[in-house]
Design an enzyme around this catalytic site. Structure first.
Site, PDB file in Angstrom:
ATOM      1  N   GLY A 405       0.782  -1.222   0.000  1.00 55.31           N
ATOM      2  CA  GLY A 405       0.000   0.000   0.000  1.00 55.31           C
ATOM      3  C   GLY A 405       0.817   1.278   0.000  1.00 55.31           C
ATOM      4  O   GLY A 405       1.937   1.330  -0.519  1.00 55.31           O
ATOM      5  N   SER A 406       0.259   2.316   0.644  1.00 51.19           N
ATOM      6  CA  SER A 406       0.729   3.698   0.468  1.00 51.19           C
ATOM      7  C   SER A 406       2.115   3.999   1.018  1.00 51.19           C
ATOM      8  O   SER A 406       2.633   5.097   0.790  1.00 51.19           O
ATOM      9  CB  SER A 406      -0.276   4.657   1.111  1.00 51.19           C
ATOM     10  OG  SER A 406      -1.537   4.554   0.490  1.00 51.19           O
ATOM     11  N   VAL A 407       2.728   3.083   1.740  1.00 52.84           N
ATOM     12  CA  VAL A 407       4.073   3.357   2.250  1.00 52.84           C
ATOM     13  C   VAL A 407       5.064   3.620   1.118  1.00 52.84           C
ATOM     14  O   VAL A 407       6.094   4.271   1.318  1.00 52.84           O
ATOM     15  CB  VAL A 407       4.595   2.195   3.137  1.00 52.84           C
ATOM     16  CG1 VAL A 407       3.842   2.126   4.434  1.00 52.84           C
ATOM     17  CG2 VAL A 407       4.524   0.872   2.397  1.00 52.84           C
ATOM     18  N   VAL A 408       4.752   3.151  -0.101  1.00 55.88           N
ATOM     19  CA  VAL A 408       5.687   3.307  -1.221  1.00 55.88           C
ATOM     20  C   VAL A 408       5.578   4.672  -1.893  1.00 55.88           C
ATOM     21  O   VAL A 408       6.317   4.962  -2.829  1.00 55.88           O
ATOM     22  CB  VAL A 408       5.475   2.211  -2.292  1.00 55.88           C
ATOM     23  CG1 VAL A 408       5.548   0.825  -1.686  1.00 55.88           C
ATOM     24  CG2 VAL A 408       4.153   2.408  -3.027  1.00 55.88           C
TER      25      VAL A 408
END
Length: 701
Positions: A405-408
């Protein structure tokens, strides 16, 4: 007349004689030259032989005498020497060796089956042994060996004839013997007989040349002394002191420490080729998993060597040595605390609503400036008989990829900056987008006008979608078709790889997964990729990603071995080998772009950011949260049939001088069949508790 004149021409006849003489003379001279060369070669060989003979018999006389003596000696090795110890980064002992008494059997040449059975009965009178594992089949085989004539009588004459005519096999004959033993015949065996039968089975189990362990670990002093003192009457039986690995912190970090084979099984079949190539023997004790396997060359000891005299006596000729000691990067007290937190929290999460398919969480803590792993743990929870049981799942940190998910989004920002499709401070309006033939794609809510920093702080999906569409060459309008050009995915994947996503981190463990790399290049999937919803990554890859950001773009190899010390260096003062930080690559971008991402990550953990409350602000943290849709096979039929939610979190601190990184992942934490929107905050709780545990031990500047 003309014809006769041509034949008897005197002048021509003289020329013929001269030519013949000249040819003879040339051949003779050639032979003489070759003969002289041959004589020279022979003379040179004789001189060389003489010199070598003089060198061997006079100059090197003593050397070759010693060699001859060694060849004439019967030298044998002792059992595998104790392995090196393992310590944590603070030199606290984690793994040691404890002595273990063993009674073993090694078949001597010429020993008959009848003698072996007699030896088994002798041994049955000397030791106490649990023979409950003796199978009915092995008891029947013992009966056949003990009663060969009676067993032979159980075969009909016609069956012997069938064997002679190859209508049946010898194996089938033996099978018939076993089947025809009556229960009455077996019931005649008392406990002593059954113990002897079990000992006989152990004596003949496995390879004939290997040592067979008859009893280990719980051998009493009396048993040990009785067998040792009677070894001369117990052909092949003897005693020895072996060792077992002992773990001073119990199960803490146990899986990653690895395992060692025992003296009975020796080298496992799947590792046989590798270890034999290194000079090991089949019955050697070797590391068979994780750190014990990874660093076996350091940990293995040097065996004692003995000379067998003519009278059978063994004389120690070379004393063995314990293997070298390892010092790990792990802080065992921090590791223990992290495992306790995970054990508590995975059970608490499993008891919460909508966690039907949740069963595990991971934590990785590293030093971003060196690559040292300070703690790493995974715990799996299962419901068994109405109770929750927790199992270690730490190996999954390198082998269990998830949709993160959005951690990247930090890496996605770098793609935009590098390609010129995102400008520092660029403002965009966050509302749902619509591509032709696809449903709307939105952020978790409409965020209005935001810039590159608030896009990270509030975790905007739409902001990343606009960047991805620009990278792919699309000028977005509502309901526009989206065909991705060939290199858009590669631009993203190449940059992600520079951060450690989708490539091996090169951590010093024998097993590491790359994760899944999607093959389809449909336009909508590029948008998913940009927000971490397509390819999958392992927890250790995600840890390397956040460490690379914290370390200003320098991707370092994560490692668990800090140093190697000689076993004679009891105080661990001088390392034989010290592991050094290794830069695998540097992210191809400008420092101002990395600084912008780091500022955005700082805002994520401030009040109002999606990561607020994950780490106490007094520690000056920066990081990123992630929530992703995952798809699982819920019933094991090979078909993905359920959509779940995975939560992730990465962070470092302090943001102005990073000393530590945290990675927390809880796959499949949410699934609702009722429409309930309740989602466990287990990831947030774990992040807060493990960061508090770290900062209670380490004070950062």
């Amino acid at each position: 007349m003309i014809f006769m004149k041509k034949i008897f021409n005197p002048r021509k006849n003289t020329n013929l004689k001269y030519n013949y003489y000249k040819k003879y003379k040339d051949i003779k001279e050639t032979i003489e030259k070759r003969y002289n060369i041959l004589i020279g070669i022979i003379t040179l060989i004789i001189i060389i032989l003489f010199i070598n003979l003089f060198y061997i018999q006079i100059i090197k006389n003593n050397y070759y005498k010693e060699k001859l003596e060694i060849l004439n000696k019967n030298i044998v090795e002792g059992t595998t020497a104790p392995r090196g110890r393992i310590y944590d980064r603070n030199k606290k002992l984690i793994v040691d060796n404890e002595p273990s008494k063993e009674i073993y059997y090694k078949k001597q040449s010429g020993v008959t089956t009848k003698e072996e059975i007699a030896l088994a009965y002798k041994m049955a009178d000397l030791i106490d042994l649990d023979f409950s594992k003796l199978s009915d089949n092995n008891l029947r085989k013992f009966w056949v060996k003990n009663n060969p004539d009676k067993a032979r009588e159980k075969i009909k004459k016609s069956e012997w004839q069938d064997l002679e005519y190859r209508k049946i096999t010898a194996d089938e004959i033996e099978k018939l013997k076993l089947e025809r033993i009556t229960e009455e015949e077996l019931s005649a065996y008392n406990d002593r007989d059954r113990k002897a039968a079990y000992i006989y089975y152990l004596m003949n189990k496995g390879y004939s040349y290997a040592d067979k362990i008859i009893k280990r670990n719980n051998v009493t002093d009396e048993e040990f002394a009785n067998v040792a003192s009677n070894a001369h009457n117990l052909k092949g039986f003897n005693t020895r002191l072996d060792w077992n690995r002992t773990y001073l912190y119990g199960d803490t970090f146990r899986a990653i420490l690895g395992s060692v084979s025992d003296s009975e099984s020796g080298i496992p079949s799947d590792l046989k080729k590798e270890y034999l190539k290194k000079g090991y023997k089949l019955n050697d004790r070797v590391g068979i998993s994780y750190l014990e396997y990874q660093y076996d060359d350091y940990l293995k000891g040097i065996k004692n060597e003995y000379e067998i005299l003519d009278n059978g006596e063994k004389v120690l000729t070379k004393e063995g040595k314990r293997g070298s000691d390892l010092v790990l990067t792990i802080d065992i007290e921090l590791q223990k605390k992290v495992e306790e937190i995970l054990t508590k929290e995975v059970v608490a999460a499993k008891k919460e609503p909508n966690t039907k398919f949740y069963d595990r969480s991971f934590v990785v803590i590293t030093d971003p400036k060196t690559g040292e792993v300070l703690a790493m743990a995974g715990k799996q929870v299962k419901e068994e008989n109405g109770e929750y049981k927790v199992y270690d799942y730490t190996p999954g940190i390198t082998t269990s990829p998830v949709v993160v998910g959005s951690v990247v989004k930090g890496a996605s920002h770098i793609v935009g900056y590098n390609t010129g499709n995102l400008q520092i401070g660029e403002k965009r309006y966050d509302t749902c987008i619509k591509l032709a033939g696809a449903p709307q794609k939105c952020s978790w809510k409409n965020l209005g006008t935001i810039n590159d920093l608030t896009a990270l702080k509030l975790s905007s999906n739409v902001y990343q979608f606009y960047t991805a569409m620009k990278v792919a060459g699309l000028n977005y309008t509502y309901n526009t078709p989206f065909k991705v050009n060939n290199d858009a995915f590669e631009k993203y994947r190449n940059t992600f790889a520079e951060f450690g996503l989708g490539v091996k981190t090169e951590i010093d463990l024998p097993i590491e997964s790359l994760g899944y790399k999607g093959q389809s290049k449909v336009g909508g999937l590029l948008l998913d990729f940009s927000i971490g919803q397509y390819d999958t990554y392992t927890p250790i890859q995600l840890s390397q990603y956040i460490s690379t950001i914290a370390n200003n773009g320098s991707r370092l190899k994560p490692y668990l071995l800090k140093g190697v010390y000689s076993s004679s260096d009891s105080n661990l003062n001088k390392a034989m080998f010290e592991n050094k930080s290794k830069e695998l690559n540097h992210v191809n971008t400008k420092q101002e772009y990395l600084d912008r991402v780091k500022e955005g990550f700082k805002q994520v953990l401030e009040y109002g950011g999606t990561g607020s409350g994950y780490i106490d602000l007094s520690h000056k943290p920066a990081g990123k949260t992630g929530t992703s849709q995952s798809f699982i096979d819920s019933d094991g039929d090979g078909k993905v049939d359920k959509e779940t939610v995975t939560t992730t979190f990465v962070a470092y601190a302090p943001y102005d001088n990073p000393q530590v990184t945290f990675t927390v992942i809880s796959p499949d934490i949410y699934y609702s069949e009722t429409g309930s929107t309740y989602q466990s905050t287990v990831n947030k709780r774990i992040a807060k508790e493990v960061s508090d545990a770290y900062f209670s031990i380490y004070k950062t500047n």
